[in-house]
Every structure is written in C-alpha cells, then in structure tokens.
Design a protein around this motif. Structure first.
Motif, short mmCIF file in Angstrom:
data_model
loop_
_atom_site.label_atom_id
_atom_site.label_comp_id
_atom_site.label_asym_id
_atom_site.label_seq_id
_atom_site.Cartn_x
_atom_site.Cartn_y
_atom_site.Cartn_z
N ILE A 169 1.09 -1.24 0.03
CA ILE A 169 -0.17 -0.43 -0.12
C ILE A 169 1.32 1.01 0.17
O ILE A 169 0.33 2.19 -0.75
CB ILE A 169 -0.70 0.06 0.74
CG1 ILE A 169 -1.97 1.46 1.19
CG2 ILE A 169 -0.19 0.15 2.67
CD1 ILE A 169 -3.73 0.35 1.27
N GLN A 170 2.20 1.60 0.62
CA GLN A 170 2.68 2.51 1.14
C GLN A 170 2.69 2.58 -0.68
O GLN A 170 3.39 3.89 -1.94
CB GLN A 170 4.15 2.30 1.57
CG GLN A 170 5.39 3.55 1.50
CD GLN A 170 4.99 4.81 2.60
OE1 GLN A 170 4.12 4.96 2.82
NE2 GLN A 170 4.45 6.01 1.53
N GLY A 171 3.72 1.81 -1.28
CA GLY A 171 4.07 1.36 -3.10
C GLY A 171 3.31 2.09 -4.26
O GLY A 171 3.67 2.66 -4.63
N SER A 172 2.18 1.47 -3.53
CA SER A 172 0.35 1.95 -4.45
C SER A 172 0.35 3.29 -4.10
O SER A 172 -0.21 4.19 -4.63
CB SER A 172 -0.30 1.49 -3.98
OG SER A 172 -1.01 0.86 -2.83
N THR A 173 0.89 4.28 -2.99
CA THR A 173 1.35 5.46 -2.88
C THR A 173 2.26 6.29 -3.59
O THR A 173 2.34 7.08 -4.40
CB THR A 173 1.04 6.32 -1.65
OG1 THR A 173 1.08 5.33 -0.75
CG2 THR A 173 -0.89 5.92 -1.08
N ASP A 174 3.32 5.88 -3.55
CA ASP A 174 5.27 6.13 -4.46
C ASP A 174 4.95 6.00 -5.39
O ASP A 174 5.26 7.17 -6.43
CB ASP A 174 6.31 5.14 -3.60
CG ASP A 174 5.43 5.46 -1.62
OD1 ASP A 174 5.39 6.15 -1.53
OD2 ASP A 174 6.28 4.22 -1.55
N ILE A 175 4.13 5.57 -6.28
CA ILE A 175 3.91 4.87 -7.44
C ILE A 175 2.40 4.59 -7.83
O ILE A 175 2.23 3.28 -7.83
CB ILE A 175 4.61 3.82 -8.11
CG1 ILE A 175 6.34 3.94 -8.11
CG2 ILE A 175 4.31 3.40 -10.07
CD1 ILE A 175 7.72 2.87 -8.80
N PRO A 176 1.76 6.17 -7.63
CA PRO A 176 0.45 5.89 -7.18
C PRO A 176 -0.71 5.29 -8.27
O PRO A 176 -0.36 5.74 -9.52
CB PRO A 176 0.31 7.74 -7.13
CG PRO A 176 1.39 8.40 -8.52
CD PRO A 176 2.16 7.03 -7.91
N THR A 177 -0.89 4.66 -8.14
CA THR A 177 -2.57 4.21 -9.56
C THR A 177 -3.64 4.99 -8.15
O THR A 177 -4.67 4.44 -8.03
CB THR A 177 -2.54 3.05 -8.97
OG1 THR A 177 -2.04 1.92 -7.46
CG2 THR A 177 -2.21 1.91 -10.62
N LEU A 178 -3.35 6.30 -8.31
CA LEU A 178 -4.29 7.93 -7.70
C LEU A 178 -3.98 8.33 -8.94
O LEU A 178 -3.03 8.83 -9.86
CB LEU A 178 -3.07 8.05 -6.05
CG LEU A 178 -3.23 6.79 -5.15
CD1 LEU A 178 -2.75 7.11 -4.31
CD2 LEU A 178 -5.26 6.72 -4.81
N PHE A 179 -5.45 9.01 -8.60
CA PHE A 179 -5.74 9.78 -9.99
C PHE A 179 -5.24 11.30 -9.79
O PHE A 179 -4.66 12.09 -10.77
CB PHE A 179 -7.15 10.59 -9.84
CG PHE A 179 -8.02 11.12 -8.76
CD1 PHE A 179 -8.00 10.98 -7.69
CD2 PHE A 179 -7.83 12.65 -9.08
CE1 PHE A 179 -8.67 11.44 -6.55
CE2 PHE A 179 -7.98 13.82 -8.40
CZ PHE A 179 -8.27 13.21 -7.31
N ASP A 180 -4.83 11.40 -8.49
CA ASP A 180 -3.98 13.11 -8.45
C ASP A 180 -2.64 13.61 -8.12
O ASP A 180 -1.97 13.95 -8.15
CB ASP A 180 -4.82 13.97 -7.01
CG ASP A 180 -4.66 13.36 -6.03
OD1 ASP A 180 -4.65 11.34 -5.41
OD2 ASP A 180 -4.85 13.64 -4.36
N ILE A 181 -1.95 12.26 -8.23
CA ILE A 181 -0.60 12.03 -7.60
C ILE A 181 0.60 11.68 -9.21
O ILE A 181 0.19 10.17 -9.34
CB ILE A 181 0.41 11.91 -6.74
CG1 ILE A 181 -0.46 10.87 -6.18
CG2 ILE A 181 0.62 13.18 -6.10
CD1 ILE A 181 0.20 10.78 -4.43
#
Lengths: 843, 188
Positions: free
Chosen positions: A257-269
């Motif tokens: 989960i930390q990895g998926s914010t660092d290399i984000p599958t997220l829209f805003d970063i």
C-alpha cells in the motif's frame, strides 16, 4: 498521506518497526496492532520487556490492550479531542519552563515563526478559520501565512513569547481542549488522561523517546488528515521525530500500500508525489507547472528534473525539449476522480468500462450496496483476481439478486474475469509499511491461464500501441509515443527487473563505462546506464526516471537492492532497500542537537564529527558534509536556503510545520469536529458541529441519520480480524482461516445485550439508514459503555470481511457505511457512525 | 533368506528382542526408512508475505514447478521466521481449489459464466477499451483548456500489486490512454 506530508515533508512512516523495540513508551491509537499487524507488534512486546510503558487508546479492548500497561477506551470519532488536550498539556509544560525537549521545539519546528495578525481561528470564529467563504464552501487561505521581513524570509521569535508566534497561536487554539472536555467528549476520565500525559512527557526527554503507531482507526474519518496532523504535532512538541525509538509509524493494511502511493494508482499524483496536472490556466507547460507546484527552498526545488525525467521514462525519444517533453500528452484532471467519486458517476450512468485489479468493492467498498448498483450500470468490466470475488459475480449472487430485488437479466454489464498470478508466481517488489522495498523471487508458474498484472498490462499495451500506430488520429499520439522497450520473457511477461531499472532511472546517453559497469550492462537491460540516485537527475532530458524517490534501488552496479538479504544492525540495513536513499529513520538529523552532538548517549543515531561529517547508525537524511553551524543563504535555492541545523529538508522552511500555511483545505491547525453521524453535538464548538468541508454524497441510495437521531442511538465502528484480510478474497476461501474465524459477529456491551435480551451466539440485526445486516452477538466487557456529554453511550464493533463467496458466508458490513468525503484525501468515514441494534435476524 | 534376517525386518520382533517403547528406530519399517521430508531437495524462493504491510519475509519451497511449503524467513529482520495466522496460511492461498485457472466470461444479461480462451478475452478487452475511449475522449473543456483524456473508463486496485505492475498500469493508462479515474485502497 498529507497529514504527515504537510507537517514533516514526506507522506510516509518516519520510522521502522524494529526501532519500536528501542522506545521507552509506545502509544497505539486508531489501531489494534496486535491483531491487525501481529508480527510487527513483536517489537512493541520487546520494548515492553525492556521496560517501556505501552498505552492503547481504543473503543474496543483487544489483544493489543491486553498487552498494554494502560488501556483507555474512548468514543469512536473523538480522538482529536484527546490529542488536542495532550498538545495543550505539553504547551503548558513549555510555558512553565519544564519542557524537556524545548530546544528541539524551538529549532526544529516552526514554533517560533510569526503568523499574520489577520489570521483568526476557531476560538474567535465559532469553530472556523479566517477566510471561510460560505458561498463556495471553501477557505481562502491567504491569512494562514507567516509574517515576512523585507528580505522575504519569515520572521521568528526564538524566545517563543511573541503572541503571534506559532506556539502561542497554538496555545490559544487548544485552550479549550481541557481534561474536562476530554471527559465530556471522549468519555475518558481525567485520571486516565493524566496518566497518559505523564507517561508521554516522562518518556520524551534527551535520554528517552516515545513512539506512536496508528492505522485506519485514525484515518477513516471526515477529519482523518487532521487527526494525523495532531499526532505529528504532538510528537514534534515532545521532540520525538527523527530519533531512535521515536517517530510515527503508519500501520497499513495491504502488502504494497505504501508502494501504491509512491508509484500511485491514484488520480491526483504522479510517481514520486508529483501532482497530476490539472485543467487550469498556467499549467499547460512544464515551466508553468513547476512555477505553480515547485518550491524555491528545500528539496522540491528539483521538481523540474523529476518531472522531465518521468516524461523521458514514459515517452523516451519522443519526449524532447521541442515538444516540452510531451507534457501536453498527460491527461488533465478537473474534479475528484477517486474511487468513491467515480463510482457515483458510474451510478449516474457516466462510465462505460472498469478495470478491477486486486480490490473487491462489492464487499470492501463504502456503501457496498450502492457500489454494486453502480457496477450494474457499466457496459463492461474486467476483474483480475485469484478467485471469483463478489465484484466479479455481483450479477448472479449479490444480496440484491439473492433477495429477488434484481435479476441477472436486468443487468447489462459484460464481465471478463481473468485469473491472476499470486505473489509467489511472479517476481517484483512490494513496498511495505515502513518504506522498505523487498524484491520477491518467482517460485513457480501461475496455474492454468493465470497471469500477472505485469503480463496483462504488457500484452494490452502491445496490442493498443500497434492499433495506435495504424491510426493517424492525433488523440493516439501519446500512445504512439510510449517507450515500451521491455525485454519479453518466454511466457510473454516483460522482464520485471527491466521495469525496476526504469523506475530507478538511467542515463539516456550512457557515459563511458567502467569494466564493472559493462559487466552489469550485459546482465541488465539498463545496467550500464542506471543512476546511482536521484541527485543525478537532470531537467535537460539527459536522464529518465520512473519514480525519483526510488532512484538508487537498482544502481549502475546492476545490484537489485530490493533483493538484498543480509540484515545488520537494529534498523535492518542490508535487507531490502528503504526510500529515500536507504534511510531507515526519516529526518534523523533531528536525532542530534542543533550543534550536531547526540541528545544523549542512549539516544544517539546520527551525529556530526569534524572528520567524517554526518555519521552514525543510519544513512543521514541530510547532506553528508553540511556542518551544523552552516548559515542559511538568504534568497538562495534548495538546501542552501536551510541552516546546518534544519532537519526537515523537504520543507521550504527546513523545519517541521506545527502550523501548516499551505497544502490543507480544512485549516492550518487540527480542530475537532464531530463525525457526520454523531450521538452528540460538538462538545467543543457548539456553532460548528461537523467539518465545514466534509461532504456527504447525496444520493437516494446513500441516506443519512439526523443529528443525534433517536432511531440510531448507538455508535458503530468497524475493524479487522487477525484471521481475515480486508474484503476476504484472500481469506474466506481458505479452510485454515475459516476454521479459525467462521462467522460474522457483532461485539457489543453486556449492558446493551441485556437490554435487548440477547445472549452470546444469538442473532442481532444492526441497522443504519443505508441498510441492515445480521450477525452473531458477542456481548462482552471489552466494549464498555461510556458516559459522554452527560449520557451513557453504547458502542458496537463489526469486523467487515464477509460476503456471499467463499467457504464462510455472511452479510456485507460495508452495506451499512455511507459514502462521504474527507476534504483533503477524499477518504470515507467508516470508523464512527450511528446504528440501531435489534434482537433477531433481519427480514 | 535366513529366517532371522526376515524376522529382523519386522518392527514388533525388533521391539521384543531389543526393547524400546515402539516410538524409536525399533519401529522403523523399510518404508519409514525411505521417507524424506516433503521439503527435501526443494528449491527456495525468497519472498514476502502478501497480506498486510508489515512485510514479513517468506521462503517459498518448491519442487518440480509446485509449491511444497511456505515458511517464515528466519533471517528477516522484520519477522525472524514468524508468520501470523494469515501468513501461515499462504501455502493454502497458493494451492487451494478455488483458484481460477481460466478466463470466465459473462455476456450482458446472461445468468451463467462461460469459459473463454485467454487470447480471445484479451482481444475483446482491447476492443471494448478502444471503442469506449474513442467514444468518450475529451480533447478540450468548455473554456478551450486541454483535457486529453477519458473519464468513462476507470481503474481500481493497486495496494496488493507490485511496484512494477502499478508503474506499467500508470504508464499505459495515464501516459498512453489518458485515463484519469485511477484509484486504489490507499487514500489516507
């Protein structure tokens, strides 16, 4: 994680689990660590064995509480009142001249910075900050700012006496967070509060440190970011960040989960916490983007190099100075495109297709019933998982279909369910809760036609790029430009190390190579040109890097540092690799005094020596040769703008922010607001019950209880069991785990069970305005009634892992949870709601 | 074969003549002698537990392409060989009978799954994605600002995937296709 990000500089845990063993006091709040992170909890037990004082603050007595020295039950959703009162207590200690780490506070935080006279807070404005615009429902943050001198530098008062300095502003802000209010709002008696405060103060000194651990019990609230902010402020006031046995550990629930914010599958970063470009004026070029988001002072002065290197990694030779590095190819966001927001658009018929990879919203989503309805409005959906999860099969066995409310022929959605490879059937890195990247070797091939996500995306990309190359449509330009160079393994999978090499970064035109590097190049596709770290990244197009904070994990020597397995020392160096630059404790410059000497012999971690520069047990999170006495160069860029005693190098100011002038939508200081469904009116600000910026999703399927709704008299909270995992796809299908936890149950106070006439093992129905679920009753003294604002309140706790699939079936607890939005990260509120409980099964 | 030697192969005889309580070597049969641990000769892959984010080290023992055991990695500074109930169930997670091995396809309004060959499913997904994107692509907004995207195709998930996978998802979906609605479990 902007709670930690805006305060300290980086959105990640500041410390490492093994370091907890060196704490003298551990506060666990918003988490049942022994149950949800049992193996990590062994370090808390080690600390206890060495004499540390362990505190657990939680509505529910759990195995964590059982091993703690002090358990403090509180009303779910009131954590910020307790933290605010602790902050008040520490400031009082400073006022009395008895605060042990006052030098830390003065030198390493913005406590001494002067705030504009125009700034006003909830004390003056009935629960709001200055700049509130009721029309737009947003703040104008221009008064949340420092006073600045003629040279543009913030003004400070190092004596901490000026009434406008941050510490004194905070003193006024938290004045009403008294132990008496804690008792009224949280149901925590003053005696317990004082024991807690004393334990933290006594164990936060030059010789002693306290650590905080939290999980989603702090974040899944309509003010979640501000709860984390309050915790970070408290740790800064106590002088515990960056020191051994100190810090804040965010305990997270998924393997990467930390990895998926660092290399984000997220829209805003974008990777490495670069903001995704928005559809606004002045963000159409790299230069204007950097002017808007970059910073002159602090490490973010390198933003352009990181962005251009990312563009080079994505578009290769097609990204050039002439076409502004292909920056125009990036899609623009213009609203909230996160999970819950686009599911509402889906419900309204605005989406055609959805890819679901390793998530199960039909069970784990908020207001899961609404989310299942939304899935039925799609044209097509791809689900990739190990098993037939409820998200894939909603059209045949959702509660709505089973009850006859809907029939499969009413549901148009075309569904592709792909079998996925499990973790042992593919190689790659996970980034776990303390920022460590650990490489997994592949053991065996996946069964049948199961494939990894790497295979799936690679095969999809090859087909799509081939199509784009046949077309001349300008809309496909970005697709044609993608640099998809990955060497393919015999099974059609791209070589995962080649992807890691691109993430690490490489020199576009390789430099002359040493013999050693040549050898590495023969083995690894980018071996000869890989970068040793982010300091080598440039904005002139000469470097490519997929995620700058990961640069260094796979350097020019061709050594995959994620795969290292030679641990040494208490911080595990030599085992995996921690971002950034293998630093295990962030901001560790603060483990030394401003003059560079350790705060104490017991708590030495990194210190200054005239011969070696910064040295010690950890990689210094600081320029290795920058002497403690180095003055700041006024008006200069980057780290030159910081003094040799400024430990928080990501921040413009070089110090941590108690008061956050920019970056948060709901205020520069944490403020207690009640949950969107609360049994009491706000005991602190009678005029302002809930966060003015939190939003309820307004949909027929998402109804809400009224304030202090008599139909829903109890507080509801949810939690995880040791034996199950999130929405159950990896646990409800396993005999071993289902034997251990076979059935959904509801924990409730004995007094409530008695009132209902329910015995242990009998059925209860738990109801919210969204729906009703049935569960076995588990009355126990672990859930104690609390006296809050003059009346007794019962709290009910539900584990949320069940659904229709698997070996053990049960109602979907998340059908009870509403869709709401925290203003900064758009998280929902699942940890504090209202409910009714009835004896017997649901109809 | 002399009778005595034949008798000596009988564990009961050995126990009667040489003592012991029947739990030691006196009880060995030829089959017992030949037994080996199931991990014998297995290769080891260094791995990491796939459940929570503590990141416990695992050793995946495998033989002839099959996983034979999963153990906590005793050298890991995180777990020192320990695993919690979920981590300890990893062998079953990898080998249980509910694992999917074929692509399942559900046509609109259908009441049943049907199997679909992997290649056909890939081609169909590409077709759906291509058409949806084409139909819904937004070049510019009302004020003429560049959007270059579609919001009609979305992605969900990532916190259980590898960094390399999330990276390629983002590179293709955001960098290539212009998808903005990308989300995962980590919004805190």
């Amino acid at each position: 994680m902007p709670g930690l990000g805006t305060t300290l500089g980086r959105g990640g845990a500041t410390t490492a689990l093994p370091d907890l063993a060196r704490a003298n006091c551990v506060l666990i709040q918003g988490s049942s660590m022994a149950e949800a992170h049992p193996v990590g909890f062994r370090f808390v037990v080690q600390a206890k064995e060495r004499g540390a004082f362990i505190i657990h603050v939680d509505p529910r007595y759990s195995r964590t509480s059982a091993l703690a020295d002090l358990w403090i039950p509180l009303r779910a959703g009131s954590d910020l009142v307790l933290l605010g009162a602790l902050i008040r207590q520490v400031i009082q200690r400073q006022r009395e001249g008895r605060l042990a780490m006052v030098e830390y506070l003065r030198c390493y935080t913005n406590a001494s910075f002067l705030v504009l006279e125009d700034f006003q807070g909830p004390e003056e404005l009935d629960g709001l900050f200055s700049g509130w615009d009721p029309e737009s429902g947003a703040y104008d943050a221009s008064t949340w700012a420092y006073q600045r001198g003629e040279d543009g530098e913030p003004l400070r008062d190092e004596t901490l006496e000026d009434p406008q300095c941050v510490l004194r502003v905070m003193e006024r802000h938290f004045a009403r967070y008294t132990p008496e209010r804690v008792e009224r709002a949280c149901g925590v008696p003053p005696k317990s509060f004082h024991r807690l405060a004393e334990a933290l103060l006594a164990n936060s000194t030059p010789e002693r440190t306290s650590a905080f651990c939290y999980a989603v019990g702090w974040t899944h609230h309509s003010k979640g970011v501000q709860v984390i902010r309050a915790a970070a402020i408290l740790q800064l006031l106590l002088g515990n960040i960056g020191r051994p046995g100190g810090g804040i550990l965010a305990l997270r629930g998924h393997a990467s989960i930390q990895g998926s914010t660092d290399i984000p599958t997220l829209f805003d970063i974008l990777p490495g916490y670069l903001p995704s470009p928005e559809a606004v004026e002045g963000e159409d070029t790299v230069a204007s983007y950097v002017a808007r988001h970059g910073r002159r002072g602090g490490w973010w002065c390198h933003m352009e190099a990181y962005l251009v290197s990312l563009m080079k990694a994505w578009y290769g030779e097609a990204a050039s100075a002439e076409n502004d590095w292909g920056f125009g190819w990036l899609p623009r966001r213009d609203r909230d495109h996160s999970h819950l927001a686009y599911f509402l658009e889906m419900l309204d018929g605005g989406l055609e297709g959805l890819f679901v990879m390793g998530q199960n919203p039909a069970v784990g989503g908020q207001n899961a019933k609404l989310e299942r309805r939304a899935l039925g409005r799609l044209k097509w959906m791809v689900v990739r998982d190990l098993v037939e999860i409820e998200t894939a099969s909603f059209w045949k066995d959702s509660p709505e279909v089973l009850s006859g409310e809907l029939a499969p022929e009413d549901i148009e959605t075309e569904v592709f369910l792909f079998p996925a490879a499990a973790h042992a059937e593919k190689a790659g890195t996970f980034t776990q809760t303390m920022r460590w990247l650990q490489w997994r070797e592949k053991a065996v091939d996946p069964p049948g036609e199961a494939r990894s996500e790497l295979w799936f995306i690679h095969q999809l990309a090859k087909r799509l790029i081939a199509r784009a190359k046949e077309s001349e449509d300008p809309r496909d330009e970005a697709l044609r430009a993608l640099d998809w160079w990955y060497p393919e393994l015999p099974d059609g999978e791209p070589d995962p190390e080649s992807v890691l090499a691109e993430i690490n970064g490489y020199r576009v035109s390789p430099q002359p190579k040493s013999e050693e590097v040549e050898k590495a190049a023969a083995v690894h596709p980018r071996g000869g040109s890989q970068l040793a770290g982010f300091a080598e990244l440039a904005a002139d197009g000469s470097t490519a890097c997929g995620c700058w904070i990961y640069s260094g994990v796979f350097g020019p020597d061709g050594v995959n540092r994620g795969a290292r397995r030679q641990a040494r020392g208490p911080l595990g160096q030599g085992w995996g690799w921690a971002w950034p630059a293998d630093r295990r404790i962030l901001y560790n410059r603060a483990s030394a005094r401003p003059d560079g000497s350790p705060w104490s012999e017991e708590k030495a971690l990194v210190w200054w020596s005239e011969e070696d520069g910064w040295t010690g047990e950890d990689v210094p999170d600081f320029p290795a040769g920058k002497a403690p006495q180095t003055p700041a160069l006024v008006g200069s860029e980057g780290l030159a703008a910081h003094r040799g005693s400024d430990p928080f190098l990501m921040q413009d100011e070089g110090v941590a922010r108690l008061f956050v002038p920019q970056g948060l939508k709901d205020g520069p200081l944490p403020t207690h607001y009640e949950p969107l469904e609360s049994p009491v009116s706000n005991p602190l600000y009678r005029e302002q019950g809930e966060s003015p910026l939190a939003q309820r999703a307004e949909r027929e399927l998402n109804p809400w209880a009224e304030p202090q709704d008599p139909r829903y008299p109890h507080v509801l909270t949810t939690y995880r069991l040791t034996e199950h995992h999130t929405a159950g796809g990896m646990s409800r299908f396993l005999r071993q785990l289902v034997h251990l936890q076979p059935e959904l149950f509801a924990e409730l106070p004995e007094e409530l069970a008695e009132e209902l006439g329910v015995e242990a093992g009998g059925w209860v129905t738990v109801r919210t305005p969204r729906g009703a679920i049935e569960a076995r009753a588990l009355p126990s003294r672990r859930m104690q009634p609390l006296k809050v604002d003059g009346r007794w309140i019962y709290q009910v706790a539900l584990p949320f892992h069940w659904g229709q699939g698997g070996l053990s079936r049960g109602d979907v607890v998340n059908d009870l949870i509403p869709i709401a939005f925290e203003p900064n990260v758009r998280i929902h509120e699942a940890k504090a709601l209202l409910c009714a409980v009835e004896a017997g099964r649901r109809e | 074969m002399p009778l005595l030697s034949l008798l000596d192969r009988w564990p009961l005889w050995r126990q009667l003549t040489r003592g012991g309580d029947g739990t030691g070597p006196e009880a060995y049969s030829a089959r017992t002698e030949a037994l080996q641990p199931r991990t014998d000769g297995a290769k080891v892959a260094r791995s990491v537990c796939p459940y929570c984010a503590v990141g416990c080290g695992q050793r995946i023992l495998h033989k002839k392409g099959r996983v034979v055991a999963v153990e906590g990695d005793p050298e890991s500074p995180i777990n020192a060989g320990k695993l919690c109930p979920k981590g300890a169930a990893t062998f079953e997670l990898l080998t249980h009978s509910h694992r999917l091995e074929k692509v399942l396809y559900r046509a609109p309004k259908a009441a049943q799954w049907r199997e679909m060959p992997l290649e056909e499913a890939m081609d169909r997904v590409v077709e759906r994605l291509w058409e949806s994107r084409k139909r819904t692509f937004e070049e510019k907004d009302e004020q003429g600002r560049r959007l270059g995207r579609t919001t009609a195709v979305a992605h969900l998930g990532g916190a259980t995937l590898d960094n390399e996978e999330n990276y390629l998802i983002r590179k293709l979906f955001t960098g290539g296709l212009g998808l903005v609605a990308v989300s995962n479990q980590a919004r805190t």
